[in-house]
Design an enzyme around this catalytic site. Structure first.
Site, PDB file in Angstrom:
ATOM      1  N   ASP A 508       0.800  -0.987   0.534  1.00 20.57           N
ATOM      2  CA  ASP A 508       0.374   0.400  -0.188  1.00 20.57           C
ATOM      3  C   ASP A 508       1.263   1.183  -0.146  1.00 20.57           C
ATOM      4  OD1 ASP A 508      -2.049   1.842  -0.118  1.00 20.57           O
ATOM      5  OD2 ASP A 508      -2.866   0.782   2.030  1.00 20.57           O
ATOM      6  N   ASP A 575     -10.655   1.631  -3.696  1.00 15.69           N
ATOM      7  CA  ASP A 575     -11.052   1.701  -2.523  1.00 15.69           C
ATOM      8  C   ASP A 575     -13.118   2.080  -2.444  1.00 15.69           C
ATOM      9  OD1 ASP A 575      -9.550   1.161  -0.593  1.00 15.69           O
ATOM     10  OD2 ASP A 575      -9.127   3.327   0.139  1.00 15.69           O
TER      11      ASP A 575
HETATM   12  C1  DGJ Z   1      -5.611   1.942   1.457  1.00 14.80           C
HETATM   13  C2  DGJ Z   1      -6.227   0.717   0.923  1.00 14.80           C
HETATM   14  O1  DGJ Z   1      -6.711   0.627  -0.417  1.00 14.80           O
HETATM   15  C3  DGJ Z   1      -7.277  -0.208   1.872  1.00 14.80           C
HETATM   16  O2  DGJ Z   1      -7.614  -0.778   1.260  1.00 14.80           O
HETATM   17  C4  DGJ Z   1      -6.472  -0.281   3.290  1.00 14.80           C
HETATM   18  O3  DGJ Z   1      -5.448  -1.685   3.540  1.00 14.80           O
HETATM   19  C5  DGJ Z   1      -6.207   0.897   3.480  1.00 14.80           C
HETATM   20  N1  DGJ Z   1      -5.219   1.742   3.089  1.00 14.80           N
HETATM   21  C6  DGJ Z   1      -5.553   0.549   5.571  1.00 14.80           C
HETATM   22  O4  DGJ Z   1      -4.939   1.396   5.261  1.00 14.80           O
END
Ligand code: DGJ
Length: 762
Positions: A508, A575
């Site tokens: 991430d 997301d």
């Molecule tokens: C952003 C990601 O896109 C989410 O899926 C998740 O992993 C969060 N960060 C966690 O902080």
């Protein structure tokens, strides 16, 4: 002279007689020509440089014979003053330069801007020589396309050919090498640029694009992808007026907001018809993509590294490699363009051993628990998930340091044993004992001010000395331009991966780059050196753990680009897991990227991002169009919902080979590319097997309406002579389904959907 027609030819040639280079691809031709020596000879530098030609762009489009069309260079046309046909300044501002340069009379967008040691900007590139060879060279430290399966270990392949053309600036001592690679069977030109300083003094590159293209104006339109966090890659289409259109990112990531892609298309272009010329940048950081409709109604398009905060010092003897741009030509509209990109990426860009494999169905605990979990909770989720046929548990953010919110601990990659007693190994062993795999989330590029790492190494964060850096999600960005920081990250992540049986990593990255200062790296080099640092990290981790399934993620889809695909076969798409929102997000994404790369999960309703409720079945239909998985607390599902999960797992196993490997067709949608269909708020897409023996049609009615009839969908990609049978036993001719259309079953309600599986029976 007229050459024979080269319709069946694949290859690259230089024609001595008319001084043209020709690249012949599957259905397209790319031609450049040498011209303008008379103009160049007018300069005071004649004695030094002699009479030298410029490299001009002649043509890129449907197949034509090699070496044709030299008249398009219009060598004698550029003067606007009667009786002064050889006026250099007007020539420079009109000639269709193959790779444009700034400061010597061309006022259209520059590809290269060079500041000399005295601080003056000016450059003039003339032709020096060329090489043609089989195969394709690697781009040092950068992701890039590679020759296909037929290539030898050293990259030699008759199915991939490369032309390198050297241009030079004799005053600066620069040699600029333009590289063009083509791949048998594909309408693609992969371009990159290398600048070498063979002079005696340092120069600064202030702008260095990877590709420039000149086109005659014929009522063209531009298509780009734009959006925001959780709204990535929405399709934007508009006519090209005079002046300049630019999309780009200054954020240090390719970004949620704009995408390193642009397409120039004919007005009539739709999913199945019309001309499209697309550019895609194999890079994950700041970029620019620009088109100018010039005073003479030609178009100049350029793509490459952003020149924002970019200044690269080239000392004598050193060189700079700009990343790769991929050009795709399609005479079969956006559908043809997409399938070319999909094949290109699957055969020549994604390296992962997972590429052609069915990925394990995963369940991720992020939307289930956020930071509030422990081993017991994860095992509880895993047990129920296993009983429903799910194959991997992914532990998301919050398992390390003292992280119980997003306020602390990034950088402290030490398991929090209060949450996970026994550490990573104990968790992995228990998950494995259930017959499942374990995946783990990391955010390796970051450092929280509240972390032991920052307390020990405050200078490891990017910051301008004397200025407090901006926090974003309570974190700073690690200065990955520094080798010792990269070594730390590789070692600490590798330590965790070695400590337990971890099959998958979600990598991430949750903030843009700001405060571009470093204790080691010059300001104008930070953005690009940072990106090279990220690529190096992923390369080193994958070298150490070659079987790892890596999924990149950047606050959702903030770095969904060809650069990251070189390292990970899949990328978390957004997301926003709401199925209705995902329809357009995934449509924009599959414009360029194959469904096998699109991270997509079924999540809980009301959806956490938009608050909408959509049927469980439709959430499954939309997630099946990507990698497929779950992102919810499965322990809270009802028996009926669990039965739906089992059904979706069966569908995944039945259809994933087809979705992952098949050809992708968008049948209808609400996007501006879908001009040839209905105005109904619905989406339909198809995956068709390479041998056309089966196809899966997914149909989603976004909004129901009163007194609506069933919809007629014109299917694509089938064998017109074949007979196809649906799962309910009905039979149709391929010609019938494509020309007369398929009448959908009437369905009821917002967000209702149907999956139709066609199998050819004769
Ligand atoms: C952003 C990601 O896109 C989410 O899926 C998740 O992993 C969060 N960060 C966690 O902080």
């Amino acid at each position: 002279m007229m050459n024979k027609q080269d319709n069946d030819l694949f290859g690259i040639e230089y024609n001595e007689e008319n001084r043209c280079f020709t690249l012949q691809m599957e259905h397209s031709t790319y031609i450049m020509g040498l011209a303008g020596a008379e103009i160049q000879a007018q300069t005071g530098s004649e004695g030094m440089a002699g009479r030298k030609d410029y490299l001009g762009h002649v043509y890129y489009g449907k197949k034509v014979r090699s070496g044709a069309g030299r008249a398009l260079l219009r060598e004698k046309e550029y003067s606007y003053m009667d009786g002064k046909p050889g006026d250099k300044c007007t020539f420079m501002d009109g000639f269709p330069f193959e790779y444009s340069f700034g400061g010597t009379g061309d006022f259209r967008p520059d590809s290269l801007e060079v500041r000399n040691a005295d601080g003056f900007v000016g450059c003039e590139l003339t032709y020096r020589g060329y090489r043609i060879f089989d195969g394709k060279k690697k781009l040092e430290g950068l992701p890039a396309t590679f020759p296909g399966k037929s290539a030898s270990a050293s990259g030699i392949s008759e199915d991939t050919k490369t032309l390198e053309i050297d241009l030079e600036d004799t005053a600066l001592g620069l040699v600029v090498t333009l590289s063009y690679s083509i791949f048998r069977g594909l309408d693609v030109v992969a371009r990159s640029v290398r600048v070498a300083n063979e002079g005696a003094r340092a120069v600064a590159l202030e702008k260095c694009l990877s590709a420039c293209i000149e086109l005659p104006w014929e009522n063209r339109e531009i298509v780009t992808l734009s959006g925001s966090w959780a709204r990535e890659r929405s399709i934007d289409r508009r006519p090209i007026g005079h002046g300049r259109v630019e999309v780009g990112s200054k954020r240090g990531i390719s970004s949620h907001q704009e995408h390193p892609f642009l397409a120039i298309c004919s007005e009539d272009a739709g999913e199945e018809k019309g001309e499209v010329l697309a550019m895609s940048f194999v890079y994950s950081g700041s970029f620019t993509a620009e088109v100018e409709r010039t005073q003479h109604d030609a178009l100049r398009a350029g793509m490459g590294l952003s020149d924002h905060n970019f200044s690269w010092t080239l000392t004598p003897g050193s060189s700079f490699q700009a990343p790769e741009v991929l050009l795709v030509y399609s005479a079969e509209g956006f559908g043809g363009m997409s399938r070319t990109f999909h094949t290109l990426f699957r055969e020549h860009l994604i390296r992962s051993p997972w590429l052609h494999k069915k990925r394990p169905i995963l369940i991720n605990n992020w939307e289930a628990t956020y930071f509030d979990f422990n081993k017991e909770k994860l095992l509880e989720i895993a047990r129920v998930a296993k009983s429903a046929g799910i194959e991997m548990l992914v532990m998301d953010d919050g398992w390390f340091g003292r992280r119980s919110s997003d306020n602390s601990s990034l950088g402290d990659w030490v398991v929090n044993e209060e949450k996970l007693p026994g550490g990573m190994k104990a968790l992995a062993d228990e998950i494995n004992a259930l017959g499942m795999e374990l995946g783990v989330w990391f955010e390796p590029e970051m450092i929280c001010p509240d972390s032991d790492l920052y307390r020990d190494h405050p200078d490891w964060a990017l910051a301008i000395p004397g200025r407090a850096a901006s926090e974003c999600r309570s974190q700073f960005v690690l200065d990955l331009t520094r080798p010792e920081v990269r070594d730390y990250v590789v070692e600490i992540i590798s330590g965790i991966l070695e400590s337990a049986n971890i099959a998958y990593v979600k990598w991430d990255m949750n903030r843009p780059l700001t405060d571009l200062g470093s204790t080691m790296t010059a300001g104008g080099e930070i953005l690009h050196r940072y990106m090279l640092g990220v690529y190096e990290l992923q390369e080193r981790i994958l070298e150490r753990f070659p079987k790892l399934l890596l999924e990149n993620c950047t606050s959702g889809g903030g770095r969904f680009d060809p650069g990251m695909l070189y390292y990970s076969p899949q990328i978390w798409c957004s997301d926003d897991t709401d199925a209705m929102e995902r329809l357009s997000i995934q449509e924009g994404t599959t414009l360029i990227y194959p469904p096998s790369a699109v991270g997509a999960h079924v999540s809980i309703c009301p959806n956490h991002i938009v608050g909408r409720t959509t049927s469980f079945a439709t959430r499954g239909v939309v997630a099946l169009a990507g990698t497929f998985g779950y992102e919810l607390d499965i322990t809270k599902l009802s028996e009926e919902e669990l039965a739906e999960v089992r059904g979706q797992v069966e569908q995944y196993h039945a259809y994933n080979d087809l979705i992952r490997e098949g050809d992708f067709f968008r049948i209808c949608s609400m996007s501006p590319l879908s001009k040839n269909n209905t105005d109904r708020p619905s989406y339909a897409w198809m995956s068709v097997a390479g041998d056309r023996s089966e196809a899966l049609l997914s149909y989603v009615q976004v909004r129901g309406g009163a007194n609506l009839r069933s919809e007629v969908l014109y299917l694509q990609g089938l064998d017109p002579k074949g007979v196809y049978q649906l799962q309910d036993g009905r039979q149709f001719g391929g010609d019938e389904l494509m020309n007369m259309g398929f009448v959908t079953d009437r369905i009821w309600g917002d967000g209702a959907s149907t999956l139709y599986h066609f199998v050819r029976v004769s």
